[in-house]
Design an enzyme around this catalytic site. Sequence first.
Site: not given
Length: 513
Positions: A215, A379, A261, A210, A301
């Site tokens: 982002r 989420r 990211e 992470k 990712f």
Amino acid sequence: MLLADIARTSREVAAASARTEKVALLAALFRTAAPAEAPVAITYLAGRLPQRRTGIGWRSLGDRPAPATAARLTVAEVDRALTEIAAVSGKGAQAERRRLLHTLLAAATAEEQDLLVRLIGGELRQGALDAFAVEGLAAAADADPTQVRRAVMLGGSLGAVAEALLAGGPEALAGFRLEVGRPVQPMLAQSAADVQEALDRLGPCAVEEKLDGIRVQVHLDTAAASVRIWTRTLDEITERLPEVVEAVRGLPARHAVLDGEIVAQGPDGRPRPFQETSGRVGSRLDVAGAQASLPLTAAFFDLLSLDGRDLLDLPVRERHAELARMVPEELRVRRMEAADPAAEATRRAARAFAEEALARGQEGVVLKALDSPYSAGRRGASWLKVKPVHTLDLVVLGAEWGHGRRRGRLSNLHLGARRADGTFAMLGKTFKGLTDALLEWQTGRLRELAVREERWGVLVRPELVVEVAFDGVQRSSRYPEGVTLRFARVVRYREDKPAEQADTVETVLAALR
């Protein structure tokens, strides 16, 4: 539509306890809204402003004129007024913003003033959540909530979907699909206490680093010779990231939508502090100079679309296989697969990977179920983030009166760290993590400690210690020591600890380093 309609609905939705009642109230409001009004109305109900920032501080918000006796402000008029305020700049900007705000508030009723003050101040944390708004829209337009939700996911904006739906009916939802050049809302992760808990909840999964960066969603269209980049809030920042544009242009694809990211790295390859990355991405005037002084790197990712194929519904393992075929390793987030999470060897490897990520300067890890699709805008429970929780024991220096459900209670805490000379330096504010019971206790206790009461709140004797969790420390010219806490929230009060034992400014500055 009048602002009074939104103020009334916000109050009624906040007071309603049942989900069905909240949805019915929203549906009733949307049935009366013109399509062009819907985006602004939804944004207000969700506690946000389309303008994002207005430049108005709490001092200006505390100086309210006498309210109007009758409601006449329309949603469109308010939106235009706030846009005008947000555009003010240059010499005398603060006074001009205050004048424009005073004019707007003078035209508002007491209930409308309360709504506006909470919206501008960022304290409208109750009322219509986006999930309720989706269901309310569906009911107002006789549409399938699942289809409305998917349209929002692919359209990138609840407001845009609302406008189209109210104007064209359920058939308009077909126009919202994944397209290169139109960003979609990113999938987000829930939290887990540690890697072991995440493995138990997910089953076979990938463990990814992470990164503590920005982002981004990157859209590649070689036919149009175009690379475009959006943030997680769907703000376009393409022109500020020429090195990322150049890297993506070299990928072997005609069309693609990538998720990842943006980070700044030091000479040793370790990530630079988030504040530096954020400052570089925020550079608008001298992009070339900023690029030379602090180059940025992309780390992807996920892959959402490739050469005309929508990959959203494919499982993680298949999307990553496509990503790995197209994107070189140096432009991908580091990961490992935990295909057999029940095996002790796998669990040890996952824990070691997470520890190594922290040692490399990353924020933590994200674990993703290998069979999960990409649930844009949600989420999802199939993505779980694990990162260490930092806490500090700080001293309460003051508190501001709350709004809405928190009206009449001291809510927003002013937090301070101890200096070497025994005084306290303010580090920031937080109203997060406070239950109703804690708000009641806090209000009484802080009034006992108050040395001065202001219209906005109270200043208190620096005696009460509160344990605060936070995600990091960043530089800020707003506070005396030049730093503030990221995402601070209250864990508990420490009445067992005197202020003399609170954490020091040096401890906070060490976290920055």
